[in-house]
Design an enzyme around this catalytic site. Structure first.
Site, PDB file in Angstrom:
ATOM      1  N   HIS A  44      35.169  31.051  44.608  1.00 37.64           N
ATOM      2  CA  HIS A  44      35.706  31.763  45.898  1.00 37.64           C
ATOM      3  C   HIS A  44      36.754  31.011  46.516  1.00 37.64           C
ATOM      4  CE1 HIS A  44      33.276  35.729  46.106  1.00 37.64           C
ATOM      5  NE2 HIS A  44      32.684  34.948  45.282  1.00 37.64           N
ATOM      6  N   THR A  45      37.197  29.894  45.655  1.00 37.52           N
ATOM      7  CA  THR A  45      38.218  28.816  46.351  1.00 37.52           C
ATOM      8  C   THR A  45      39.516  29.328  45.986  1.00 37.52           C
ATOM      9  OG1 THR A  45      37.715  27.436  44.323  1.00 37.52           O
ATOM     10  CG2 THR A  45      36.561  27.170  46.353  1.00 37.52           C
ATOM     11  N   ASP A  46      39.614  30.132  44.828  1.00 40.35           N
ATOM     12  CA  ASP A  46      41.087  30.635  44.407  1.00 40.35           C
ATOM     13  C   ASP A  46      41.969  31.315  45.475  1.00 40.35           C
ATOM     14  OD1 ASP A  46      39.493  32.711  43.876  1.00 40.35           O
ATOM     15  OD2 ASP A  46      40.340  33.202  41.916  1.00 40.35           O
ATOM     16  N   SER A  77      38.013  51.740  23.573  1.00 38.79           N
ATOM     17  CA  SER A  77      37.176  50.630  23.687  1.00 38.79           C
ATOM     18  C   SER A  77      35.802  50.762  22.992  1.00 38.79           C
ATOM     19  CB  SER A  77      37.050  50.154  25.038  1.00 38.79           C
ATOM     20  OG  SER A  77      36.189  48.943  24.897  1.00 38.79           O
ATOM     21  N   GLY A 131      30.782  42.340  32.923  1.00 36.14           N
ATOM     22  CA  GLY A 131      30.147  42.330  34.186  1.00 36.14           C
ATOM     23  C   GLY A 131      29.059  41.272  34.433  1.00 36.14           C
ATOM     24  N   ALA A 132      29.523  40.294  33.634  1.00 35.76           N
ATOM     25  CA  ALA A 132      28.433  39.010  33.674  1.00 35.76           C
ATOM     26  C   ALA A 132      28.834  37.843  34.426  1.00 35.76           C
ATOM     27  CB  ALA A 132      28.106  38.793  31.988  1.00 35.76           C
ATOM     28  N   GLY A 133      30.083  38.125  35.298  1.00 34.95           N
ATOM     29  CA  GLY A 133      30.558  37.054  35.826  1.00 34.95           C
ATOM     30  C   GLY A 133      31.291  35.984  34.706  1.00 34.95           C
ATOM     31  N   ASP A 184      40.994  33.631  36.992  1.00 37.36           N
ATOM     32  CA  ASP A 184      40.387  34.425  35.531  1.00 37.36           C
ATOM     33  C   ASP A 184      41.721  34.355  34.589  1.00 37.36           C
ATOM     34  OD1 ASP A 184      38.180  34.358  36.963  1.00 37.36           O
ATOM     35  OD2 ASP A 184      37.887  36.562  37.119  1.00 37.36           O
ATOM     36  N   TYR A 234      32.279  41.289  47.326  1.00 37.05           N
ATOM     37  CA  TYR A 234      33.325  40.565  47.156  1.00 37.05           C
ATOM     38  C   TYR A 234      34.350  40.548  48.028  1.00 37.05           C
ATOM     39  CZ  TYR A 234      36.619  37.583  44.151  1.00 37.05           C
ATOM     40  OH  TYR A 234      37.346  36.355  43.668  1.00 37.05           O
TER      41      TYR A 234
END
Ligand code: ADP
Ligand code: MG
Length: 389
Positions: A44-46, A77, A131-133, A184, A234
């Site tokens: 969460h630093t970005d 997909s 959705g797994a981070g 990401d 988030y």
């Protein structure tokens, strides 16, 4: 034991081509590929102007595409049931929805940036768990962006790479409405095999850093508790950080001192800001520990990072806490939750010889606690986005 394999690039690209053929009857002109990522430290630093240290996974998303002359865009997909049909100049905010926002949003953002994309048929397949981070979202965005690069025949130089990162961030934040910070997409495009990527969001630079892993392995365990970045937690953390920065009179928490943060009067805002300031300070020491194979030092940094996310930022879950404590108790040098939180994965660094024991111990602990059996990924630090074949 569930080991999630990355799959071979040739096979996954062929699966995407076959999907395109079976779903739309089109022959792929190009296949774009982009990896998921695991963040070693800097959570969460970005979006706070800080430092992050992600690694591109060998697990990746593949997008097979064929251009069309009628301006129609069809997206499908292997991971999602509903295909999408639209037109190429109507893929912006509010137009492409659900999963297609991630893929269509990139086409929109690239056109906004001046690239004259035609209509196309596009099919994606992936070995990144959703959705797994582990950033399946940036993987699909950047795979689609690479397919667009292939269709337009562009030269993938540094300015274009920067433009792709920006377009994929716009797709995620403006079309898919997930208020994430840019780590990401940066690593999905710029990752280099065998290294981690140190990204400094305060100055906007990134550099590959060496990892002295030798007899060590990076293990990721997906707790299979799904997180959802669009459902509020988030965004709430991001808003708390903005409140703290405003109260301290700084542009971002990168510029705040721990002393000033400790004097904040609101308990929640103080703890959120303390996580960010202490987490940013842990990143460079972690780079040093990983470069020097100083595993006790890395263990302390990961432990402090996990505690900070659990207690101050409050984004961990009982499953993540159990996976971390079990990994460390059964032989890992270092373990922490990774990614946005509220579910998702942990990352551990451990002796390669201990991988079996650690994986079995986590599986056993999860089964004893009545949790779903987790998925495990062995992470060979891998390369960023490319065209396949
Ligand atoms: P993460 O990025 O950690 O996997 P996100 O919530 O950011 O989690 O993104 C997951 C979402 O991205 C999925 O719910 C889906 O909408 C989209 N997505 C990712 N990969 C794919 C894929 N291969 N096919 C279709 N949609 C995908
Ligand atoms: Mg994501």
């Amino acid at each position: 034991m569930v080991l999630l394999a990355p799959g071979s690039a040739a096979e996954l690209a062929e699966r995407a081509r076959a999907g395109l053929r079976d779903t739309f009857g089109s022959e792929a002109a190009v296949v774009g590929r982009a990896p998921g990522r695991v963040n070693l430290i800097g959570e969460h630093t970005d979006y706070n102007g800080g430092l992050v240290l992600p690694v591109a996974l060998p697990h990746a998303t593949y997008a097979a595409a064929a251009p069309r002359s009628d301006g129609v865009v069809r997206l499908a997909s292997a991971q999602e049931p509903d295909p999408f049909t639209g037109i190429v100049d109507h893929l912006g905010p509010g137009e492409a929805r659900g999963w297609s926002a991630y893929a269509g949003g990139v086409l929109w953002a690239l056109r906004e940036a001046g690239h004259d994309l035609p209509g196309l048929d596009l099919y994606v397949d992936s070995s990144v768990p959703l959705g797994a981070g582990l950033s399946s979202s940036a993987a699909i965005e950047c795979a689609v962006a690479m397919a667009a690069v292939g269709i337009l025949g562009l030269d993938l130089d540094d300015p274009l790479r920067a433009g792709l990162v920006a377009a994929c961030i716009r797709a995620e934040t403006e079309v898919a409405d997930a208020p994430t910070g840019g780590m990401d997409q940066t690593v999905a495009i710029h990752g280099q095999a065998g290294t981690a990527l140190l990204i400094d969001f305060g100055v906007g630079t990134h550099e590959p850093v060496a990892l002295a892993l030798r007899d060590r392995t990076i293990l990721v365990t997906d707790t299979r508790v799904k997180h959802a970045l669009t459902d509020g937690g988030y965004g709430a953390r991001r808003a708390d950080c903005e409140k703290a920065a405003a109260a301290l009179g700084v542009r971002t928490l990168r510029d705040a001192t721990l002393e000033a943060v400790e004097a904040l009067t609101d308990d929640v805002v103080r703890r959120r800001a303390r996580h960010i300031v202490t987490e940013i300070a842990r990143v460079r020491p972690a780079v040093d520990a990983l470069g020097a194979a100083d595993w006790p030092a890395l263990g302390e940094l990961f432990a402090a990072s996990h505690a900070s996310m659990r207690d101050d930022f409050e984004i961990s879950t009982p499953e993540l806490d159990l996976a971390v404590s079990t990994a460390v108790a059964s032989g890992a040098d270092a373990a922490r939750m990774t990614g946005g939180g509220f579910g998702g994965s942990i990352v551990a660094v451990l002796p390669t010889a201990a991988v079996d024991d650690v994986v079995r111990a986590i599986d056993h602990a999860f089964s004893a606690a009545g949790y779903r059996s987790p998925g495990h990924l062995l992470v060979e630090p891998s390369a960023g986005a490319s065209l396949v074949g």
